[in-house]
Design a protein around this motif. Structure first.
Motif, PDB file in Angstrom:
ATOM      1  N   UNK A  16      43.895  49.596  39.983  1.00  0.00           N
ATOM      2  CA  UNK A  16      44.728  48.575  40.626  1.00  0.00           C
ATOM      3  C   UNK A  16      44.146  47.985  41.917  1.00  0.00           C
ATOM      4  N   UNK A  17      43.560  48.800  42.773  1.00  0.00           N
ATOM      5  CA  UNK A  17      43.029  48.276  44.040  1.00  0.00           C
ATOM      6  C   UNK A  17      41.900  47.270  43.789  1.00  0.00           C
ATOM      7  N   UNK A  18      41.019  47.580  42.864  1.00  0.00           N
ATOM      8  CA  UNK A  18      39.914  46.665  42.537  1.00  0.00           C
ATOM      9  C   UNK A  18      40.451  45.397  41.875  1.00  0.00           C
ATOM     10  N   UNK A  19      41.403  45.544  40.954  1.00  0.00           N
ATOM     11  CA  UNK A  19      41.995  44.382  40.288  1.00  0.00           C
ATOM     12  C   UNK A  19      42.664  43.475  41.317  1.00  0.00           C
ATOM     13  N   UNK A  20      43.380  44.071  42.260  1.00  0.00           N
ATOM     14  CA  UNK A  20      44.056  43.292  43.291  1.00  0.00           C
ATOM     15  C   UNK A  20      43.060  42.485  44.114  1.00  0.00           C
ATOM     16  N   UNK A  21      42.010  43.140  44.599  1.00  0.00           N
ATOM     17  CA  UNK A  21      41.020  42.455  45.440  1.00  0.00           C
ATOM     18  C   UNK A  21      40.394  41.272  44.709  1.00  0.00           C
ATOM     19  N   UNK A  22      40.144  41.431  43.432  1.00  0.00           N
ATOM     20  CA  UNK A  22      39.559  40.345  42.645  1.00  0.00           C
ATOM     21  C   UNK A  22      40.577  39.228  42.423  1.00  0.00           C
ATOM     22  N   UNK A  23      41.784  39.592  42.043  1.00  0.00           N
ATOM     23  CA  UNK A  23      42.776  38.603  41.635  1.00  0.00           C
ATOM     24  C   UNK A  23      43.441  37.857  42.792  1.00  0.00           C
ATOM     25  N   UNK A  24      43.217  38.303  44.028  1.00  0.00           N
ATOM     26  CA  UNK A  24      43.735  37.525  45.164  1.00  0.00           C
ATOM     27  C   UNK A  24      42.626  36.719  45.838  1.00  0.00           C
ATOM     28  N   UNK A  25      41.428  36.759  45.276  1.00  0.00           N
ATOM     29  CA  UNK A  25      40.315  35.978  45.795  1.00  0.00           C
ATOM     30  C   UNK A  25      40.377  34.588  45.149  1.00  0.00           C
ATOM     31  N   UNK A  26      41.144  33.692  45.774  1.00  0.00           N
ATOM     32  CA  UNK A  26      41.422  32.382  45.180  1.00  0.00           C
ATOM     33  C   UNK A  26      40.147  31.606  44.855  1.00  0.00           C
ATOM     34  N   UNK A  27      39.141  31.545  45.733  1.00  0.00           N
ATOM     35  CA  UNK A  27      37.908  30.835  45.345  1.00  0.00           C
ATOM     36  C   UNK A  27      37.254  31.413  44.080  1.00  0.00           C
ATOM     37  N   UNK A  28      37.302  32.718  43.903  1.00  0.00           N
ATOM     38  CA  UNK A  28      36.761  33.314  42.673  1.00  0.00           C
ATOM     39  C   UNK A  28      37.603  32.881  41.474  1.00  0.00           C
ATOM     40  N   UNK A  29      38.918  32.948  41.612  1.00  0.00           N
ATOM     41  CA  UNK A  29      39.795  32.563  40.502  1.00  0.00           C
ATOM     42  C   UNK A  29      39.589  31.106  40.111  1.00  0.00           C
ATOM     43  N   UNK A  30      39.431  30.236  41.096  1.00  0.00           N
ATOM     44  CA  UNK A  30      39.196  28.821  40.813  1.00  0.00           C
ATOM     45  C   UNK A  30      37.909  28.659  40.013  1.00  0.00           C
ATOM     46  N   UNK A  31      36.895  29.466  40.310  1.00  0.00           N
ATOM     47  CA  UNK A  31      35.631  29.375  39.573  1.00  0.00           C
ATOM     48  C   UNK A  31      35.792  29.789  38.109  1.00  0.00           C
ATOM     49  N   UNK A  32      36.853  30.514  37.792  1.00  0.00           N
ATOM     50  CA  UNK A  32      37.101  30.946  36.421  1.00  0.00           C
ATOM     51  C   UNK A  32      37.690  29.836  35.559  1.00  0.00           C
ATOM     52  N   UNK A  33      38.203  28.770  36.154  1.00  0.00           N
ATOM     53  CA  UNK A  33      38.947  27.749  35.420  1.00  0.00           C
ATOM     54  C   UNK A  33      38.155  26.444  35.466  1.00  0.00           C
ATOM     55  N   UNK A  34      37.777  25.948  34.294  1.00  0.00           N
ATOM     56  CA  UNK A  34      36.843  24.825  34.195  1.00  0.00           C
ATOM     57  C   UNK A  34      37.328  23.536  34.847  1.00  0.00           C
TER      58      UNK A  34
END
Length: 154
Positions: A16-34
């Protein structure tokens, strides 16, 4: 005025801690969506911006998105509100979503749940709900596919 609910769940191998850190990184999430670009953090865990660039039928969209996070419970929950407008095309997009994480059994993984609603108004809404829903499903699919790649399939 297409307004649709969405929801999906995925169990990943990351704790959970690793998933949280990744999933609240908005610039990373934006890079996932074309269809999203240029993510910028304005205030950590509060305000972000991004640009939506897409083509839907005869319309070429460009909307500056304001993204706000609220109801943040570190490691387990966040509410996201994103909205933007393409003044050239005369259309507006609003997305309200929640992200919930919880430990997945004894294996150390995490169950990721995303649920929400999106609404498209203006000229693009004339394309009809079916077309817009297909586009939304593609975006949600990209998010979960990348989440699984980065956080590991359970």
């Amino acid at each position: 005025m297409p307004r649709s609910e969405f929801g999906r769940e995925l169990t990943v191998s990351a704790p959970p801690a690793q998933a949280w850190e990744t999933l609240i990184d908005v610039p990373v999430l934006v890079s996932w969506i074309s269809v999203l670009e240029q993510a910028e953090e304005q205030q950590h865990l509060e305000r972000y911006t991004a640009v939506l660039l897409d083509r839907l039928g005869p319309f070429k969209l460009r909307a500056d998105l304001a993204i706000t996070l609220s109801d943040v419970r570190t490691g387990e929950h966040v509410t996201v509100h994103a909205e933007g407008e393409d003044r050239q095309v005369g259309s507006r997009l609003v997305v309200d979503a929640t992200l919930d994480l919880e430990p997945a059994g004894d294996g150390g993984g995490t169950t990721v749940r995303v649920a929400g609603v999106y609404e498209v108004t203006g000229k693009v809404a004339a394309m009809g709900g079916g077309t817009i829903n297909k586009k939304a499903e593609k975006i949600i699919g990209e998010f979960f596919s990348n989440a699984e790649k980065v956080l590991g399939a359970a």
